[in-house]
Design a protein around this motif. Structure first.
Motif, PDB file in Angstrom:
ATOM      1  N   LEU A  74       0.883  -1.499   0.176  1.00  0.00           N
ATOM      2  CA  LEU A  74      -0.075  -0.292  -0.034  1.00  0.00           C
ATOM      3  C   LEU A  74       1.099   1.453  -0.096  1.00  0.00           C
ATOM      4  O   LEU A  74       2.052   1.683   0.408  1.00  0.00           O
ATOM      5  CB  LEU A  74      -0.812   0.083   1.050  1.00  0.00           C
ATOM      6  N   GLN A  99      -4.490   8.564   3.478  1.00  0.00           N
ATOM      7  CA  GLN A  99      -5.270   7.726   4.126  1.00  0.00           C
ATOM      8  C   GLN A  99      -5.870   7.050   3.442  1.00  0.00           C
ATOM      9  O   GLN A  99      -5.556   6.554   2.565  1.00  0.00           O
ATOM     10  CB  GLN A  99      -6.427   8.673   4.523  1.00  0.00           C
ATOM     11  N   GLY A 100      -6.791   5.736   4.805  1.00  0.00           N
ATOM     12  CA  GLY A 100      -7.164   4.719   3.817  1.00  0.00           C
ATOM     13  C   GLY A 100      -8.916   4.802   2.907  1.00  0.00           C
ATOM     14  O   GLY A 100     -10.172   4.204   3.314  1.00  0.00           O
ATOM     15  N   THR A 101      -8.910   6.265   2.726  1.00  0.00           N
ATOM     16  CA  THR A 101     -10.113   6.416   2.256  1.00  0.00           C
ATOM     17  C   THR A 101     -10.591   6.208   1.263  1.00  0.00           C
ATOM     18  O   THR A 101     -12.152   5.669   1.508  1.00  0.00           O
ATOM     19  CB  THR A 101     -10.127   8.243   1.614  1.00  0.00           C
ATOM     20  N   ARG A 102     -10.318   5.587  -0.148  1.00  0.00           N
ATOM     21  CA  ARG A 102     -10.562   4.408  -1.188  1.00  0.00           C
ATOM     22  C   ARG A 102     -10.932   2.941  -0.781  1.00  0.00           C
ATOM     23  O   ARG A 102     -12.056   2.538  -1.140  1.00  0.00           O
ATOM     24  CB  ARG A 102      -9.973   4.509  -2.274  1.00  0.00           C
ATOM     25  N   LEU A 103     -10.429   2.823   0.618  1.00  0.00           N
ATOM     26  CA  LEU A 103     -10.627   1.596   1.528  1.00  0.00           C
ATOM     27  C   LEU A 103     -12.068   1.710   2.838  1.00  0.00           C
ATOM     28  O   LEU A 103     -12.688   0.352   2.556  1.00  0.00           O
ATOM     29  CB  LEU A 103      -9.722   0.989   2.360  1.00  0.00           C
ATOM     30  N   TYR A 117     -12.656   3.190   4.488  1.00  0.00           N
ATOM     31  CA  TYR A 117     -12.091   3.895   5.769  1.00  0.00           C
ATOM     32  C   TYR A 117     -11.517   5.045   6.732  1.00  0.00           C
ATOM     33  O   TYR A 117     -10.268   5.740   5.234  1.00  0.00           O
ATOM     34  CB  TYR A 117     -10.491   2.216   6.124  1.00  0.00           C
ATOM     35  N   PRO A 141      -5.764   6.172   9.102  1.00  0.00           N
ATOM     36  CA  PRO A 141      -4.616   6.033   8.085  1.00  0.00           C
ATOM     37  C   PRO A 141      -4.763   4.240   7.702  1.00  0.00           C
ATOM     38  O   PRO A 141      -5.272   3.303   8.852  1.00  0.00           O
ATOM     39  CB  PRO A 141      -3.384   6.237   9.224  1.00  0.00           C
ATOM     40  N   LYS A 142      -4.447   3.909   6.174  1.00  0.00           N
ATOM     41  CA  LYS A 142      -4.454   2.216   5.631  1.00  0.00           C
ATOM     42  C   LYS A 142      -3.749   1.504   6.757  1.00  0.00           C
ATOM     43  O   LYS A 142      -4.372   0.581   6.690  1.00  0.00           O
ATOM     44  CB  LYS A 142      -3.692   2.693   4.584  1.00  0.00           C
ATOM     45  N   TYR A 184      -6.154   0.253   8.822  1.00  0.00           N
ATOM     46  CA  TYR A 184      -7.236  -0.911   8.497  1.00  0.00           C
ATOM     47  C   TYR A 184      -7.481  -2.609   8.939  1.00  0.00           C
ATOM     48  O   TYR A 184      -6.128  -3.028   8.833  1.00  0.00           O
ATOM     49  CB  TYR A 184      -7.458  -0.939   7.135  1.00  0.00           C
ATOM     50  N   THR A 215      -4.953  -5.477  12.545  1.00  0.00           N
ATOM     51  CA  THR A 215      -4.719  -3.845  11.820  1.00  0.00           C
ATOM     52  C   THR A 215      -3.544  -4.586  10.992  1.00  0.00           C
ATOM     53  O   THR A 215      -2.425  -5.638  11.568  1.00  0.00           O
ATOM     54  CB  THR A 215      -4.919  -2.761  12.608  1.00  0.00           C
TER      55      THR A 215
END
Length: 169
Positions: free
Chosen positions: A127, A131-135, A137, A140-141, A144, A165
């Motif tokens: 990855l 940030q995990g926006t596209r996940l 979430y 932060p990725k 996740y 995580t």
């Protein structure tokens, strides 16, 4: 570590005063900003740490770094040696293993890798940071939880990794 009889508060203040003058010469007196809020044992630790810093060389380090940056930014032509020293990755990986064993090892390693993947004992997650926006979430990725979306898979899961995580895995 507490101030002992051999190192009184006045000796501690004298050491601080000497260091303060030295650090002020190099515009670094801000390191003493919170001195009044420290306990005596913390002051001793700070005195010890600051005494080990070669502050007199700070300016030399800064000038050296600034000169190097200036040189790099103003150099328009590079020498043959510089070009030879920095090259893009060719894609060829060299090995310290005898070339006669390479084919055998590649075959064996490939088979072991495939076997590990098929038995669900190895995985790779790559990855980019952020940030995990596209996940889907909000965070932060690395925070996740990989097992959040396990409804989509029918495979038997390792219970020791449940609710972990990416950072924890």
């Amino acid at each position: 570590m507490s101030v002992s009889g051999s190192e009184s508060k006045s000796e501690l203040e004298e050491q601080k005063s000497i260091l303060f003058r030295k650090f002020k010469q190099y515009n670094q007196e801000h390191v003493f900003e919170y001195w009044p809020t420290l306990a005596d044992d913390q002051k001793q630790i700070l005195i010890h740490q600051l005494s080990s810093i070669p502050i007199e060389h700070l300016n030399d380090y800064l000038q050296s770094a600034t000169q190097e940056q200036h040189t790099l930014s103003t150099t328009t032509q590079t020498s043959t040696e510089e070009v030879a020293a920095v090259q893009p990755f060719s894609g060829k990986v060299t090995s310290t293993i005898n070339q006669s064993h390479t084919s055998f090892l590649q075959t064996k390693c490939h088979a072991l890798g495939i076997q590990a993947i098929q038995s669900n004992t190895v995985a790779t997650v790559l990855l980019a940071g952020g940030q995990g926006t596209r996940l889907g979430y909000d965070g932060p990725k690395g925070m996740y939880n990989l097992n959040q979306n396990q409804a989509n898979t029918n495979k038997k899961q390792d219970k020791s990794n449940t609710e972990k995580t990416l950072f924890q895995l």
